[in-house]
Every structure is written in structure tokens, then in C-alpha cells.
Design a protein around this motif. Structure first.
Motif, mmCIF file in Angstrom:
data_model
loop_
_atom_site.group_PDB
_atom_site.id
_atom_site.type_symbol
_atom_site.label_atom_id
_atom_site.label_comp_id
_atom_site.label_asym_id
_atom_site.label_seq_id
_atom_site.Cartn_x
_atom_site.Cartn_y
_atom_site.Cartn_z
ATOM 1 N N VAL A 18 0.776 -1.341 0.216
ATOM 2 C CA VAL A 18 0.191 0.071 0.031
ATOM 3 C C VAL A 18 0.568 0.930 -0.196
ATOM 4 O O VAL A 18 0.169 2.083 -0.855
ATOM 5 C CB VAL A 18 -1.249 0.047 1.265
ATOM 6 C CG1 VAL A 18 -1.589 1.270 1.294
ATOM 7 C CG2 VAL A 18 -1.858 -1.035 1.021
ATOM 8 N N ILE A 19 1.867 0.588 1.073
ATOM 9 C CA ILE A 19 2.910 2.592 0.974
ATOM 10 C C ILE A 19 3.551 2.185 -0.252
ATOM 11 O O ILE A 19 3.479 4.013 -0.986
ATOM 12 C CB ILE A 19 4.063 2.216 1.810
ATOM 13 C CG1 ILE A 19 2.719 2.241 3.313
ATOM 14 C CG2 ILE A 19 5.044 3.355 1.549
ATOM 15 C CD1 ILE A 19 4.450 1.886 4.928
ATOM 16 N N ILE A 20 3.908 1.550 -1.177
ATOM 17 C CA ILE A 20 4.350 1.318 -2.459
ATOM 18 C C ILE A 20 3.776 2.172 -3.393
ATOM 19 O O ILE A 20 4.079 2.521 -3.990
ATOM 20 C CB ILE A 20 5.590 -0.142 -2.541
ATOM 21 C CG1 ILE A 20 6.200 0.188 -2.019
ATOM 22 C CG2 ILE A 20 5.975 0.392 -4.317
ATOM 23 C CD1 ILE A 20 6.618 -1.188 -2.558
ATOM 24 N N PHE A 21 2.617 1.231 -3.483
ATOM 25 C CA PHE A 21 1.640 2.030 -5.016
ATOM 26 C C PHE A 21 1.284 3.655 -4.081
ATOM 27 O O PHE A 21 0.457 4.451 -5.302
ATOM 28 C CB PHE A 21 0.215 0.835 -4.350
ATOM 29 C CG PHE A 21 0.327 -0.230 -4.827
ATOM 30 C CD1 PHE A 21 1.258 -0.849 -6.194
ATOM 31 C CD2 PHE A 21 -0.501 -1.198 -4.954
ATOM 32 C CE1 PHE A 21 1.958 -1.998 -6.095
ATOM 33 C CE2 PHE A 21 0.052 -2.639 -5.319
ATOM 34 C CZ PHE A 21 0.727 -3.373 -5.824
ATOM 35 N N THR A 22 0.576 4.008 -3.135
ATOM 36 C CA THR A 22 0.680 5.070 -3.007
ATOM 37 C C THR A 22 1.462 6.149 -3.364
ATOM 38 O O THR A 22 1.870 7.360 -3.345
ATOM 39 C CB THR A 22 0.150 5.379 -1.417
ATOM 40 O OG1 THR A 22 -1.003 4.406 -1.049
ATOM 41 C CG2 THR A 22 -0.310 7.311 -1.243
ATOM 42 N N MET A 23 2.637 5.896 -2.927
ATOM 43 C CA MET A 23 3.724 6.877 -3.673
ATOM 44 C C MET A 23 4.328 6.824 -5.023
ATOM 45 O O MET A 23 4.138 7.876 -5.771
ATOM 46 C CB MET A 23 5.419 6.124 -3.388
ATOM 47 C CG MET A 23 5.591 5.842 -0.979
ATOM 48 S SD MET A 23 5.312 7.811 -0.757
ATOM 49 C CE MET A 23 6.421 8.593 -1.513
ATOM 50 N N LEU A 24 4.073 5.675 -5.962
ATOM 51 C CA LEU A 24 4.035 5.551 -7.365
ATOM 52 C C LEU A 24 2.760 6.890 -7.516
ATOM 53 O O LEU A 24 3.223 7.412 -8.784
ATOM 54 C CB LEU A 24 3.927 4.602 -6.927
ATOM 55 C CG LEU A 24 4.675 3.062 -7.343
ATOM 56 C CD1 LEU A 24 4.428 1.881 -7.470
ATOM 57 C CD2 LEU A 24 6.224 3.371 -7.994
ATOM 58 N N LEU A 25 2.202 6.600 -6.720
ATOM 59 C CA LEU A 25 0.683 7.344 -7.958
ATOM 60 C C LEU A 25 0.988 8.936 -6.857
ATOM 61 O O LEU A 25 0.816 9.539 -8.053
ATOM 62 C CB LEU A 25 -1.023 7.014 -6.452
ATOM 63 C CG LEU A 25 -1.689 7.734 -7.277
ATOM 64 C CD1 LEU A 25 -2.522 7.389 -8.249
ATOM 65 C CD2 LEU A 25 -2.692 7.088 -6.047
ATOM 66 N N LEU A 26 1.366 8.810 -6.195
ATOM 67 C CA LEU A 26 2.064 10.236 -5.611
ATOM 68 C C LEU A 26 2.479 11.065 -6.360
ATOM 69 O O LEU A 26 3.089 11.774 -7.199
ATOM 70 C CB LEU A 26 1.520 10.648 -4.525
ATOM 71 C CG LEU A 26 0.684 10.108 -3.526
ATOM 72 C CD1 LEU A 26 1.075 10.608 -2.904
ATOM 73 C CD2 LEU A 26 -0.333 11.430 -3.754
ATOM 74 N N MET A 27 4.395 10.236 -6.828
ATOM 75 C CA MET A 27 5.291 10.875 -7.151
ATOM 76 C C MET A 27 4.926 10.658 -9.397
ATOM 77 O O MET A 27 5.791 11.371 -9.398
ATOM 78 C CB MET A 27 6.186 9.255 -6.840
ATOM 79 C CG MET A 27 7.212 10.096 -5.779
ATOM 80 S SD MET A 27 8.161 8.930 -5.622
ATOM 81 C CE MET A 27 7.918 7.820 -5.342
ATOM 82 N N GLY A 28 4.314 9.471 -9.154
ATOM 83 C CA GLY A 28 4.025 9.624 -10.326
ATOM 84 C C GLY A 28 3.395 11.252 -11.091
ATOM 85 O O GLY A 28 3.402 11.310 -11.568
ATOM 86 N N MET A 29 2.251 11.699 -9.351
ATOM 87 C CA MET A 29 1.803 12.744 -10.736
ATOM 88 C C MET A 29 2.716 14.192 -10.062
ATOM 89 O O MET A 29 2.480 15.167 -11.077
ATOM 90 C CB MET A 29 0.330 12.783 -9.739
ATOM 91 C CG MET A 29 -0.960 11.975 -9.898
ATOM 92 S SD MET A 29 -2.632 12.357 -9.185
ATOM 93 C CE MET A 29 -0.950 12.160 -7.366
ATOM 94 N N ASP A 30 3.471 13.953 -9.468
ATOM 95 C CA ASP A 30 4.720 14.914 -9.187
ATOM 96 C C ASP A 30 5.379 15.003 -10.024
ATOM 97 O O ASP A 30 6.174 15.802 -10.412
ATOM 98 C CB ASP A 30 5.216 15.639 -7.931
ATOM 99 C CG ASP A 30 3.770 15.511 -7.099
ATOM 100 O OD1 ASP A 30 2.670 15.948 -7.275
ATOM 101 O OD2 ASP A 30 3.644 14.665 -5.683
ATOM 102 N N ALA A 31 5.854 13.472 -10.998
ATOM 103 C CA ALA A 31 7.082 13.573 -12.148
ATOM 104 C C ALA A 31 6.434 14.205 -13.395
ATOM 105 O O ALA A 31 7.705 14.996 -13.716
ATOM 106 C CB ALA A 31 6.946 12.401 -11.917
#
Length: 395
Positions: A166-179
Motif C-alpha cells: 500500500v505504501i509503495i503503490f501510494t508513493m507511486l501514485l503521488l510521485m507519478g503525478m508530481d513527476a
């Protein structure tokens, strides 16, 4: 009357400006590094998945760039990147679940042979006077069923793995948008901090090249090992192929970790001849991929010496756990980015870290000069001319 000593002697040692607080700064740096290491160890549960998300985001960034370059809206490109990474993680997770199931069945099937193998090892150690009574007791009480209970506990702790995912997927979602904003942010920052921007861009490119190349080559290595073990007849070939893939991310010692289980099961079913075949096959496959192909593909993405690479695996494994061994190279490159690459005053330490192009050129020049000198001495000796300066004539 003797001439006064040359005042230029020792000028190299006096070239650096005197710093009366140098030792204090060194101790403060060591103390700060120790505190940082303990701090990272304390938050390893969140730092490890966070940094893994960062690395994955860096690796898939070219896919976003390619999609946006071909007219795909930024939001759809972000979604495609996130779905791609999650799909890869789910595929790896499914493969690991299958491998765990096969491993449990394998232990149940070979429990008697494993116990007998442990007894044989204990007897051999005792025969050469190495094993003590405590070691004999340990081998005597060894029960492969304990490994099954350990495996059950590992699978039973699925809640912890789910929270990690869950932490990894959440970080991927947030960092994917910020990237999506990163290229523009770097362009804005470049006029004020050009060295930092260049170092960040270089870090991202190096991490991406290392991780992608290691993933592709590790996948090829795992598949070839799997097929080879199937042909040889080693039980659990799929498990050991997957283990070889995962261990390909651990420099220097990953090969030995991946080699031990297939050797044990080869010894159980085929004895020493099969063990030798497994060792030779692994040495050829892993030697070609890791020692010949991988350095050519990665190139200068990882300018770290072998000693630093080996130490980084041990250090990060202790600090943040097993995932630290897998992410040892990206983490070490991050430390280098912070302390060396973004600091122009630390450029002198680059050769000590592993940038040896100039050092190799100097060594090649020294070797050429030494070779020419040896040839000259050999030619002088063959021609009857004594080497060195002729003795001065007597007055």
C-alpha cells in the motif's frame, strides 16, 4: 660549503591551506553519519518502500516522456506509467507466491533427505575435529518441518506485506503525478543552481540505466538458470531461477546466495557429480552475464570501486534490511550525489570512489615507460654496455 636546503622541498605538503579545525570537522562528519544511519534504521519500515518508489518512478520516467512526445495527455501518460509499474510489481509478487508454494512442497518432499544431509555434515565435521558437542546437538535436533512453520509464518504475515505494498503503490501514485512537473522545475532551478541540476539529472540517468539493465539481464539470467536446472534435473528449478533474478540486484555476493540452494538439492538427488555440474553451469551463465555483458551495458553509470560496492551492500542491508542490499547501488549513488557530485570542492575524491579513467591512463603511461626501460636495459646488456652511469674517472 654546503648549499642551503631547497626551500621547495615539502611544498606539496604545504600547498593545502592550514585548517586548525580539520580533525574536529572529520569527527563531526563521522558523528553525523552515525546519527543519520541510526535514524534511517529507525524509520526503515517507511524509508525502504519510499525509496523503492522513487527508484521505480525514475526507471519508468522515459515512458512518460515518450507518451507525451507522441501527443498523449499528461494525465493519461501518468496513469499509463503507474499502471505499468503496478503491473510489473504484481507479476513479481505472483511469481514469488508461486515460488513460496513450490518451496513448501519441496521441503515436505525432501524433509527426510535434508535431515539425513544435516546428520552427514555433522558427522563429517566431527570426523575432522571441527564440530563441537553443541554443533552436534544442533544438527541432531534439526527438523526441516521448522522451515515449513517459518514459511507458514511468513505467508501468515501477509498483512505486513500488504501494508508495504500500500505504501509503495501510494508513493507511486503521488510521485507519478508530481513527476510531470520535474522537467520544468529543473529548468527553473538551473540558472540558480546549475551543478545541482546537472547532478540530479545525471543521478536519475545512472540509476535508470543501472536498474533497467540489471532487471533485463537478471531476468535473462534467471530464465537461463531455470532452464539449465530443469535440464540437469535439480528440484525446484523455478524457485532457484527466481532467486537468481532477485539476487542479480545484489552486487558481488548475490551470485553466492543464489548458488547455495540449488547446490544443496543437487547434492540430495545427484550427489557430487550433479553439484559440480551446477557450479560449472552457474559460473558460466553468471560469469558471462555479470562480468562481460553487464559492464558493457551499464558503462559508467556506476562509478564505484569494487570495495565500496561490496561495503555498500553490507551497510545498507544492516541499516534498512534485505531491501537495502537490493537498493545498495542507488542509495550509495544518492549519498555520493549529496556529498560529492553537487559539491565542486569535493571533486578531488572522485578517483578514490571509482572514477579511474584518468588513473588508468596514468598507470598505462607508467607501464609503458617501465617496459621501455626494461627493453633498454636488456638491449644494453646484450650489447655488452653496462647499464647505468659509467664510473667517474680517477683524478
Amino acid at each position: 660549503m654546503e648549499s642551503p636546503p631547497d626551500e621547495t622541498e615539502g611544498s606539496t605538503a604545504l600547498a593545502e591551506p592550514a585548517n586548525p579545525h580539520r580533525n574536529a570537522f572529520i569527527m563531526m562528519g563521522i558523528g553525523g553519519a552515525t546519527i543519520a544511519a541510526f535514524g534511517l534504521a529507525a524509520i526503515a519500515g517507511i524509508f525502504a518502500p519510499f525509496f523503492l518508489g522513487v527508484v521505480l518512478t525514475i526507471c519508468v520516467h522515459p515512458l512518460r516522456v515518450w507518451l507525451e512526445r507522441h501527443g498523449v495527455p499528461r494525465g493519461i501518460a501518468t496513469g499509463a506509467v503507474i499502471v505499468t509499474v503496478i503491473g510489473l510489481l504484481l507479476a513479481l509478487g505472483y511469481a514469488m507466491v508461486v515460488a513460496f508454494g513450490q518451496f513448501g512442497a519441496l521441503l515436505a518432499e525432501f524433509s527426510d533427505q535434508i535431515a539425513a544431509f544435516g546428520q552427514d555434515v555433522a558427522a563429517w565435521l566431527s570426523s575432522i575435529g571441527v564440530a563441537s558437542g553443541e554443533v552436534d546437538t544442533i544438527f541432531a535436533s534439526f527438523d526441516p518441518a521448522s522451515l515449513l512453520s517459518f514459511l507458514g509464518g511468513l505467508i501468515g504475515g501477509l498483512t505486513g506485506w500488504l501494508s508495504l505494498l500500500v505504501i509503495i503503490f501510494t508513493m507511486l501514485l503521488l510521485m507519478g503525478m508530481d513527476a510531470g512537473f520535474v522537467p520544468t522545475l529543473l529548468k527553473q532551478l538551473y540558472p540558480a543552481r546549475p551543478l545541482i541540476v546537472a547532478s540530479l539529472v545525471t543521478y536519475g540517468a545512472n540509476v535508470r540505466r543501472y536498474m533497467v539493465a540489471t532487471t533485463v539481464l537478471g531476468l535473462a539470467q534467471g530464465i537461463v538458470d531455470w532452464i539449465a536446472l530443469l535440464i540437469i534435473g535439480v528440484p525446484g528449478a523455478f524457485i532457484w531461477g527466481l532467486l537468481a533474478f532477485v539476487c542479480s540486484f545484489i552486487p558481488n555476493i548475490g551470485y553466492f546466495i543464489a548458488l547455495v540452494p540449488p547446490i544443496i538439492f543437487a547434492a540430495l538427488v545427484g550427489g557430487w557429480p550433479m553439484v559440480i555440474v551446477v557450479i560449472v553451469v552457474y559460473a558460466i551463465i553468471n560469469g558471462v552475464i555479470q562480468s562481460v555483458i553487464q559492464p558493457r551495458v551499464i558503462g559508467k553509470a556506476v562509478n564505484l570501486s569494487q570495495t565500496i560496492t561490496f561495503f555498500s551492500v553490507l551497510f545498507w542491508a544492516v541499516v534498512i534490511g534485505p531491501i537495502g542490499a537490493i537498493l545498495a547501488i542507488p542509495l550509495t549513488l544518492l549519498v555520493r550525489l549529496i556529498l560529492v557530485d553537487s559539491n565542486p570542492q569535493m571533486s578531488w575524491i572522485r578517483p578514490l570512489l571509482g572514477e579511474l579513467d584518468e588513473t588508468r591512463a596514468v598507470m598505462a603511461q607508467f607501464d609503458a615507460e617501465a617496459k621501455a626501460e626494461r627493453k633498454a636495459r636488456k638491449a644494453a646488456k646484450a650489447g655488452g654496455v653496462p647499464s647505468g652511469n659509467p664510473p667517474a674517472s680517477a683524478m
